[in-house]
Design an enzyme around this catalytic site. Structure first.
Site, PDB file in Angstrom:
ATOM      1  CD  GLU A  89      -4.099   1.021  -3.394  1.00 45.89           C
ATOM      2  OE1 GLU A  89      -5.237   1.551  -3.795  1.00 45.89           O
ATOM      3  OE2 GLU A  89      -3.486   1.615  -2.519  1.00 45.89           O
ATOM      4  CG  HIS A 111      -2.001   1.145   1.370  1.00 42.33           C
ATOM      5  ND1 HIS A 111      -1.923   1.828   2.528  1.00 42.33           N
ATOM      6  CD2 HIS A 111      -2.736   1.641   0.370  1.00 42.33           C
ATOM      7  CE1 HIS A 111      -2.963   2.777   2.488  1.00 42.33           C
ATOM      8  NE2 HIS A 111      -3.372   2.679   0.943  1.00 42.33           N
ATOM      9  CG  HIS A 121      -3.887   9.193  -0.375  1.00 43.16           C
ATOM     10  ND1 HIS A 121      -4.236  10.018   0.812  1.00 43.16           N
ATOM     11  CD2 HIS A 121      -4.731   8.255  -0.448  1.00 43.16           C
ATOM     12  CE1 HIS A 121      -5.605   9.566   1.248  1.00 43.16           C
ATOM     13  NE2 HIS A 121      -5.761   8.460   0.405  1.00 43.16           N
ATOM     14  CG  ASP A 146      -3.839   6.616  -3.545  1.00 42.39           C
ATOM     15  OD1 ASP A 146      -4.883   6.088  -3.630  1.00 42.39           O
ATOM     16  OD2 ASP A 146      -3.109   6.620  -2.272  1.00 42.39           O
TER      17      ASP A 146
END
Length: 300
Positions: A74, A47, A89, A76
């Site tokens: 993962e 993440h 993010h 953003d």
């Protein structure tokens, strides 16, 4: 038999007839396979690179996770003032950098001067990443640095913003330029962003599920009308719970799996929970602690 009983029987009969007619007319269609999702074992996605081990979305984080042996990242995505796609993010910069204001207020060159490790200290509290040279990176850089990794990317800019209006087309052009169609998943909390991206991709790229798609799937699963659910996503990245509704049950996972939709859970940092989710049928764990996940999910 009383009037109330007759009414109840009539309602039940009507409901049964409606169920039977929709069952006959609607045939659930599984999603076609996507190369990015063809793996024979559960996977671990770090993440934001593994944001408990190094500054989130930093090269230090991605490199640590890669060396641990994760299967992918993962991340953003946000768009800068000069329309570059960066791995970041928050809309605002101050939580993780020494900058203030919004990402969209700065060009990429300006953002490169931000200290991505400004607020980060390691788990033991003994090492700070401040002034260690960790910079914001572009999606293009990440794709080039880790061609072997599955990269799940989440469009964060809202569709009604200027940046959000440009992101689907910008992202498609970048993936086309890098020829990265077969090793990425594109998703967003905003279903509209996924739909708009797919206007360009035409199902050539694996798609995640937005909030509305998840609700639609869970509503169908919880009812007698599972056969009416026609998925628009190739993979679900979801939390274990949405409000009071559990999304981590073996039944719900099996329902999605029957439609050729693997399920990944975020953000899971407890090894016990990781193991339980995999036992229930989950195909992926998204975690801030890839070090714990690698050990917990070792295959026999």
């Amino acid at each position: 038999m009383g009037k109330k009983s007759n009414v109840a029987l009539a309602i039940a009969a009507a409901a049964g007839a409606a169920w039977a007619s929709t069952k006959a007319l609607s045939k659930p269609q599984s999603r076609s396979s996507k190369e990015a999702l063809e793996y024979g074992h559960p996977i671990i996605l770090a993440h934001r690179g593994g944001s408990a081990l190094a500054p989130e979305c930093s090269l230090a984080a991605f490199e640590k996770a890669a060396k641990l042996g994760v299967h992918g990242f993962e991340i953003d995505l946000r768009l800068t003032k000069d329309e570059e796609i960066i791995v970041f993010h928050d809309e605002d910069l101050d939580r993780v950098t020494n900058f203030n204001g919004k990402v969209a207020d700065y060009s990429l060159a300006e953002l490169k001067k931000a200290d991505l490790g400004y607020h980060f200290t390691d788990l033991e509290g003994s090492y700070s990443y401040r002034d260690c040279g960790e910079q914001i990176i572009t999606l293009g850089d990440l794709l080039e640095l880790y061609p072997q990794m599955l990269i799940n990317m989440d469009i964060k800019d809202a569709p009604q913003t200027y940046e959000g209006s440009l992101m689907p087309s910008k992202l498609w052009r970048l993936l086309e330029e890098k020829q990265a169609f077969q090793r990425v998943v594109v998703t967003s909390f905003y279903d509209e962003q996924i739909d708009r991206f797919n206007l360009y991709a035409q199902n050539a790229v694996a798609l995640g599920a937005g909030e509305k798609e998840v609700k639609k799937a869970y509503t169908a699963y919880s009812s007698q009308f599972k056969h009416l659910y026609h998925p628009k996503a190739d993979v679900f990245q979801i939390p274990v719970k949405s409000n009071v509704f559990p999304l981590d049950t073996a039944g719900f996972i099996k329902f999605l799996t029957s439609l050729n939709i693997p399920v990944h859970y975020w953000t899971i940092n407890d090894p016990v929970v990781m193991k339980k989710l995999i036992q229930n049928g989950a195909k992926g764990i998204i975690t801030d602690r890839p070090d714990l996940a690698i050990d917990a999910l070792k295959l026999d």
